[in-house]
Design a protein around this motif. Structure first.
Motif, PDB file in Angstrom:
ATOM      1  N   VAL A 155      36.236 -44.224  -2.898  1.00 33.06           N
ATOM      2  CA  VAL A 155      37.003 -43.897  -3.817  1.00 33.06           C
ATOM      3  C   VAL A 155      36.056 -44.833  -5.722  1.00 33.06           C
ATOM      4  O   VAL A 155      35.576 -46.250  -4.917  1.00 33.06           O
ATOM      5  N   TYR A 156      35.766 -44.314  -5.760  1.00 31.17           N
ATOM      6  CA  TYR A 156      35.006 -45.389  -7.318  1.00 31.17           C
ATOM      7  C   TYR A 156      35.107 -45.330  -8.434  1.00 31.17           C
ATOM      8  O   TYR A 156      34.436 -44.219  -8.796  1.00 31.17           O
ATOM      9  N   THR A 157      36.113 -45.548  -9.006  1.00 28.02           N
ATOM     10  CA  THR A 157      36.588 -45.508 -10.382  1.00 28.02           C
ATOM     11  C   THR A 157      35.536 -46.244 -11.190  1.00 28.02           C
ATOM     12  O   THR A 157      36.023 -47.374 -11.119  1.00 28.02           O
ATOM     13  N   MET A 158      34.739 -45.768 -12.433  1.00 27.73           N
ATOM     14  CA  MET A 158      34.081 -46.916 -12.919  1.00 27.73           C
ATOM     15  C   MET A 158      34.800 -46.291 -14.313  1.00 27.73           C
ATOM     16  O   MET A 158      34.949 -45.272 -14.976  1.00 27.73           O
ATOM     17  N   ARG A 159      33.824 -47.052 -15.793  1.00 29.28           N
ATOM     18  CA  ARG A 159      34.463 -46.345 -17.100  1.00 29.28           C
ATOM     19  C   ARG A 159      32.716 -47.272 -18.132  1.00 29.28           C
ATOM     20  O   ARG A 159      32.739 -48.358 -18.600  1.00 29.28           O
ATOM     21  N   GLY A 187      32.770 -41.274  -7.009  1.00 26.42           N
ATOM     22  CA  GLY A 187      33.104 -40.758  -5.465  1.00 26.42           C
ATOM     23  C   GLY A 187      34.202 -39.413  -5.922  1.00 26.42           C
ATOM     24  O   GLY A 187      33.732 -38.519  -6.242  1.00 26.42           O
ATOM     25  N   ALA A 188      34.750 -39.912  -4.577  1.00 26.81           N
ATOM     26  CA  ALA A 188      35.906 -38.648  -4.872  1.00 26.81           C
ATOM     27  C   ALA A 188      36.741 -38.136  -6.562  1.00 26.81           C
ATOM     28  O   ALA A 188      37.188 -39.506  -6.710  1.00 26.81           O
ATOM     29  N   ILE A 219      24.055 -42.043 -11.217  1.00 28.89           N
ATOM     30  CA  ILE A 219      23.821 -40.734 -10.596  1.00 28.89           C
ATOM     31  C   ILE A 219      24.757 -41.553  -9.290  1.00 28.89           C
ATOM     32  O   ILE A 219      24.571 -43.116  -9.354  1.00 28.89           O
ATOM     33  N   SER A 220      24.897 -41.055  -8.515  1.00 25.26           N
ATOM     34  CA  SER A 220      25.308 -42.224  -7.370  1.00 25.26           C
ATOM     35  C   SER A 220      24.651 -41.856  -6.489  1.00 25.26           C
ATOM     36  O   SER A 220      23.777 -40.944  -6.636  1.00 25.26           O
ATOM     37  N   ARG A 221      24.483 -42.979  -5.588  1.00 24.10           N
ATOM     38  CA  ARG A 221      23.585 -42.543  -4.184  1.00 24.10           C
ATOM     39  C   ARG A 221      24.191 -43.383  -3.464  1.00 24.10           C
ATOM     40  O   ARG A 221      24.333 -44.371  -2.266  1.00 24.10           O
TER      41      ARG A 221
END
Length: 487
Positions: free
Chosen positions: A46-50, A60-61, A407-409
């Motif tokens: 879980v990775y919540t960003m702004r 993430g999720a 982008i996610s990695r």
């Protein structure tokens, strides 16, 4: 003194499973619980960003899958963490959820007719439902999911058209995202029936706090100082009560930076990807052969997101997403077979992108999804290069320069090594059971303290693997196992 008050427990990982386990233990009266997290943040996958302003982006999720019997859905309702209103409820375009607002473009720039797309997608959904509902014919049970779908689709008149075949390839590409696989030709057709989809809306969008708000609710149940971030574990020594070493506790956790923690029990919630990379050296004595075999046989795939932020919206107001129907897409059987050897597929890695969907609360942002080896290859590229490739749009619409790329990695993250689990072709879903088995078992046949090493995380749930609620429930499961032992 009550044994619960003296038992020492270490939880490795501060994702949903680890935090749920710790919160459950504290609520039951355990007083000596320490959570070790390798990352510099809590939440795990879980990775919540702004990154684009004050509104959240989920790297993430993304959703809560299902409602009935879903503890996270109930948690969200209880604390007001779910979204309200259409603007906050956009979802990924999948074959079972397409609408006339999903624009499907061929590589030559031609917009496909919605009714033609809907016919193929409806058939694809019926075929996958048969697999999920254990209704496969005997001749299909031994096949990969990709081979089963090809065989069944070939019997339809829709397979006689070029557009029908290409839309069907798009459907399979999207299903790769659900399965976290490089290809459906690597996923077992018969074993996906073990996955249980909960009733209610499949996509339950989150409120303005995103998934981090759910994590925060659980964190409030923990005393200050319980979670130590930036504390990666080097190895776990267990069975010290029979090794001849003089130790008050049978487990010792040694961290990469030199700290060590004694414990009566350790709950390991690291991802299957980390176990695949490190389990052989992480545990002393080694894990039993049955558990190592389960770690080897089950697979974890990589699903990445590509966020493109534009200075202004260029797609129509009624457009929910731009779906990409490629020529010679990677989930075409002939293309897949031809690219098994060599690295020619790296030249066309972008063809694994299903499309670009609109993003809740971000009117100028699109999100693309990519899986498997193509996702892993994309992770090696610079963000700007990924953005440039994605700008090769064939919609025919004038597209402004992208102003920001994110982008996610997940595949390259050393503390994750993938996104979520799937059961590959030729493997039985029962391997989840071998993965979860505690060490030593309870009750133990000798004088060893039971349940020294326990395992949680989405990969250890036979029915809810891949999901956040699966991870959450496994943390509670292992905590309850210890509660039962002491009470």
């Amino acid at each position: 003194m009550n044994r619960i008050h003296t038992a020492k427990i270490v939880v490795i990982g501060a994702g949903f499973a680890g935090i749920a386990a710790a919160a459950t233990l504290f609520e039951a009266g355990f007083q000596h619980v320490q959570v070790l997290e390798a990352m510099g943040r809590v939440g795990g996958r879980v990775y919540t960003m702004r990154p684009f302003g004050s509104d959240i982006i989920e790297l993430g999720a993304n959703w809560i899958h299902g409602q009935e019997g879903n503890p996270l859905f109930e948690l969200g309702k209880e604390h007001g963490l779910l979204s309200e209103g259409h603007s906050a409820s956009t979802k990924m375009c999948l074959p079972g959820s397409i609408t006339p607002c999903d624009y499907f473009f061929k590589e030559d720039g031609r917009l496909l007719q919605a009714e033609d797309v809907e016919q193929v997608c409806a058939l694809f959904s019926r075929l996958t439902t048969r697999a999920f509902d254990s209704e496969l014919e005997d001749r299909h049970c031994c096949l990969s999911l990709g081979d089963y779908l090809d065989n069944a689709f070939a019997e339809s008149p829709l397979a006689a058209t070029e557009d029908g075949l290409k839309v069907f390839e798009w459907c399979k590409r999207c299903e790769c995202t659900d399965e976290a696989s490089s290809s459906l030709y690597e996923v077992s057709a018969s074993q996906i029936s073990h996955y249980e989809a909960l009733e209610g809306g499949f996509f339950n969008s989150l409120g303005p706090g995103g998934y981090q708000a759910f994590i925060d609710v659980l964190l409030r149940k923990l005393p200050a100082g319980v979670i130590m971030t930036n504390t990666p574990v080097a190895h776990i020594e267990w069975a010290l009560d029979e090794s001849g070493k003089r130790s008050t506790h049978p487990v010792q956790i040694v961290c990469e930076h030199g700290q060590s923690f004694e414990a009566d029990h350790v709950i390991v919630t690291v991802s299957l990807g980390v176990l695949k990379q490190r389990a052989a050296l992480m545990f002393r004595p080694p894990l039993p052969n049955s558990k190592m075999a389960a770690i080897d046989k089950l697979e974890i795939g990589t699903v990445d997101k590509i966020y493109l932020c534009f200075p202004e919206r260029f797609w129509p107001e009624d457009c929910a997403g731009i779906q990409l129907v490629w020529d010679n897409g990677p989930e075409d059987a002939a293309v897949y077979t031809s690219e098994l050897e060599g690295e020619a597929w790296k030249e066309t890695w972008f063809k694994k992108i299903c499309g670009f969907d609109t993003v809740a609360r971000h009117p100028n942002v699109l999100c693309g999804w990519i899986t498997g080896r193509e996702a892993l290859h994309m992770e090696t590229l610079e963000d700007v290069e990924v953005g440039d490739v994605c700008m090769r749009s064939f919609t025919g619409w004038p597209v402004p320069e992208v102003s920001q790329v994110l982008i996610s990695r997940w595949g390259r993250d050393p503390y994750v090594r993938g996104s979520y689990t799937f059961v590959p072709q030729g493997v039985l879903a029962e391997e989840h059971g071998a993965l979860v088995a505690p060490l030593p078992p309870e009750p133990s046949s000798d004088d060893r303290k039971p349940l020294q090493v326990l395992f949680a995380g989405e990969a250890t749930h036979v029915n809810f693997y891949t999901t956040t609620h699966g991870a959450y429930l496994t943390g509670i499961r292992e905590a309850q196992r210890l509660i039962n032992l002491y009470t």
